[in-house]
Motif scaffolding. Sequence first.
Motif, short mmCIF file in Angstrom:
data_model
loop_
_atom_site.label_atom_id
_atom_site.label_comp_id
_atom_site.label_asym_id
_atom_site.label_seq_id
_atom_site.Cartn_x
_atom_site.Cartn_y
_atom_site.Cartn_z
N ALA A 255 0.80 -1.14 -0.08
CA ALA A 255 0.05 0.05 0.03
C ALA A 255 0.82 1.24 -0.17
CB ALA A 255 -1.03 0.01 1.08
N GLU A 256 2.25 1.23 0.81
CA GLU A 256 2.85 2.53 0.98
C GLU A 256 3.62 2.94 -0.55
OE1 GLU A 256 5.85 1.69 3.61
OE2 GLU A 256 4.51 1.76 5.43
N VAL A 257 3.80 1.62 -1.39
CA VAL A 257 4.48 1.70 -2.59
C VAL A 257 3.44 2.54 -3.48
CG1 VAL A 257 5.06 0.53 -4.68
CG2 VAL A 257 6.15 -0.21 -2.29
N TYR A 258 2.25 1.80 -3.28
CA TYR A 258 1.36 2.59 -4.41
C TYR A 258 0.79 3.99 -4.00
CZ TYR A 258 1.80 -1.54 -7.30
OH TYR A 258 2.26 -2.37 -8.21
N ARG A 259 0.77 4.03 -2.91
CA ARG A 259 0.48 5.53 -2.37
C ARG A 259 1.32 6.49 -2.85
NH1 ARG A 259 -0.62 3.98 2.74
NH2 ARG A 259 -2.93 3.45 2.32
N GLU A 260 2.75 6.13 -2.47
CA GLU A 260 3.91 7.02 -2.83
C GLU A 260 3.93 7.37 -4.37
OE1 GLU A 260 7.42 5.02 -1.37
OE2 GLU A 260 6.55 5.48 0.67
N LEU A 261 3.15 6.33 -5.36
CA LEU A 261 3.33 6.62 -6.53
C LEU A 261 1.94 7.00 -7.15
CD1 LEU A 261 4.85 2.99 -7.72
CD2 LEU A 261 5.85 5.37 -7.90
N GLN B 65 -3.33 -28.97 -5.65
CA GLN B 65 -1.99 -29.26 -6.68
C GLN B 65 -0.80 -28.94 -5.98
OE1 GLN B 65 -1.93 -30.35 -9.60
NE2 GLN B 65 0.18 -29.70 -9.92
N LEU B 66 -0.53 -28.09 -5.05
CA LEU B 66 0.97 -27.64 -4.43
C LEU B 66 1.00 -28.43 -2.99
CD1 LEU B 66 1.21 -24.00 -5.18
CD2 LEU B 66 2.17 -25.90 -6.50
N ASN B 67 -0.13 -29.06 -2.37
CA ASN B 67 -0.22 -29.52 -1.10
C ASN B 67 0.19 -28.45 -0.26
OD1 ASN B 67 -0.99 -31.44 0.93
ND2 ASN B 67 1.33 -32.26 0.69
N HIS B 68 -0.38 -27.24 -0.28
CA HIS B 68 0.24 -26.08 0.55
C HIS B 68 -0.97 -25.11 0.70
CE1 HIS B 68 3.50 -23.22 1.95
NE2 HIS B 68 2.84 -22.31 1.26
N GLU B 69 -1.09 -24.77 1.82
CA GLU B 69 -2.24 -23.91 2.25
C GLU B 69 -2.14 -22.70 1.91
OE1 GLU B 69 -5.39 -24.32 3.86
OE2 GLU B 69 -4.77 -26.45 3.35
N PRO B 70 -3.05 -21.65 1.23
CA PRO B 70 -3.00 -20.41 0.76
C PRO B 70 -2.73 -19.46 1.69
CG PRO B 70 -4.99 -20.95 0.75
CD PRO B 70 -4.20 -22.22 1.02
N ASN B 71 -2.08 -18.31 1.49
CA ASN B 71 -2.20 -17.21 2.32
C ASN B 71 -3.83 -16.81 3.05
OD1 ASN B 71 0.46 -16.53 1.87
ND2 ASN B 71 -0.17 -14.67 0.60
N SER B 72 -3.94 -16.51 4.22
CA SER B 72 -5.28 -15.92 4.55
C SER B 72 -5.89 -15.12 3.74
CB SER B 72 -4.94 -15.73 6.08
OG SER B 72 -6.14 -15.06 6.46
N ILE B 73 -6.92 -15.38 3.09
CA ILE B 73 -7.56 -14.35 2.12
C ILE B 73 -8.41 -13.45 3.01
CG2 ILE B 73 -9.45 -14.07 0.34
CD1 ILE B 73 -8.25 -16.45 -0.77
N PRO B 74 -8.83 -13.94 4.19
CA PRO B 74 -9.72 -12.97 5.04
C PRO B 74 -8.49 -11.82 5.48
CG PRO B 74 -10.58 -15.02 5.49
CD PRO B 74 -9.46 -15.25 4.62
N ASP B 75 -7.33 -12.19 5.88
CA ASP B 75 -6.27 -11.30 6.12
C ASP B 75 -6.08 -10.24 5.13
OD1 ASP B 75 -4.11 -10.82 8.31
OD2 ASP B 75 -3.12 -10.89 6.69
N LEU B 76 -5.96 -10.82 4.07
CA LEU B 76 -5.56 -10.28 2.79
C LEU B 76 -6.76 -9.11 2.50
CD1 LEU B 76 -4.54 -11.09 -0.79
CD2 LEU B 76 -6.27 -9.58 -0.51
N ILE B 77 -7.89 -9.33 2.70
CA ILE B 77 -9.12 -8.42 2.30
C ILE B 77 -9.31 -7.45 3.58
CG2 ILE B 77 -11.72 -8.26 2.21
CD1 ILE B 77 -11.38 -10.85 0.50
N ALA B 78 -9.09 -7.73 4.94
CA ALA B 78 -8.91 -7.08 5.86
C ALA B 78 -7.96 -5.96 5.73
CB ALA B 78 -8.78 -7.84 7.33
N GLY B 79 -6.62 -6.42 5.39
CA GLY B 79 -5.44 -5.59 5.05
C GLY B 79 -5.90 -4.56 3.88
N ALA B 80 -6.43 -4.86 2.95
CA ALA B 80 -7.04 -4.22 1.87
C ALA B 80 -8.05 -2.96 2.26
CB ALA B 80 -7.59 -4.62 0.55
N ALA B 81 -8.85 -3.49 3.22
CA ALA B 81 -9.84 -2.43 3.86
C ALA B 81 -9.14 -1.60 4.71
CB ALA B 81 -10.91 -3.37 4.71
N ARG B 82 -8.06 -2.08 5.48
CA ARG B 82 -7.27 -0.96 6.28
C ARG B 82 -6.27 0.16 5.33
NH1 ARG B 82 -4.76 -5.05 8.45
NH2 ARG B 82 -2.76 -4.82 7.47
#
Length: 296
Positions: free
Chosen positions: A58-64, A78-95
């Motif tokens: 967010a800082e990078v894009y705000r500065e630009l 496919q990867l047998n690997h849990e993804p990032n927390s999408i609720p966390d991502l959306i909450a961060g975008a809301a912030r």
Amino acid sequence: MSTRYETAIDVAKIDAIDMHVHLEVDGHGHESLPPTLTEASAKYFKSEDRTPSLDRIAEVYRELNMAAVVFTVDARTQLNHEPNSIPDLIAGAARNNDVLIPFGSVDPRTGPEAIRGAVHQAEDLGARGFKFHPSLQGFDPSNEQFYPLWTTLQDLRLPAIFHTGQNGMGAGLPGGYGIKLGYSNPLLLDAVAADFPELQIIMAHPSVPWQDEANSIATHKANVFIDLSGWSPKYFPESLVKASNSYLQDKVLFGTDFPLITPEKWLGAFADLPLKDEIRPKILKHNAVRLLGLGG
């Protein structure tokens, strides 16, 4: 209770909208990819900071003075690997809702769970679209077993970004880490676009080695767009540059693939492309504003 995203972007004041930004680590320190893939892709793209936090993005894009669409990819099967927390991502975008626009992601191979997840991310959390990577997730988007998911996205009236073309993920590894490039042939999306005419589809990246196919699909289907991420513009196929300068001028979108490619590097090369002055603002901002329903 999860934070619901609502945009606060002042469209009149920003200069551009980057349609393709990855969040590679969530607020809990969990990385989106297995370590082997993260290391290989960092080497392939020669990226300096592979895992900036959402607040740093967010800082990078705000500065630009730009806005950015941010997402991760759910490739758990496919990867047998849990993804990032999408609720966390959306909450961060809301912030950071003055500059960030969150897209959700679900693993199509989880069937009904993917549909429930898409509805939850859109209706409860406020995701403004979805990101899919057929090669990384290991699925053929034209296979009708996934049509219930596309029906759901069409009903939600939210756009979907699909990776197309060459894949930096797994590049240089034995067997490409099992990742199959054919799932990212844009022709597979032609069937989806035909059968779901109200679903807005964004074909991510110059679709090398299938650029002519991508140009044709975006020309033929009113609901298909191309984002220009993942490649420095100095390496864009000539056919894509010519199309962007003429008949696809309303269908192409600025995108970087940050943090793999920085906006400064992308824009520096973009300035050297032989494009008409009146077309550049469409690519950088106006086409995305219309597609995302941001007004302005």
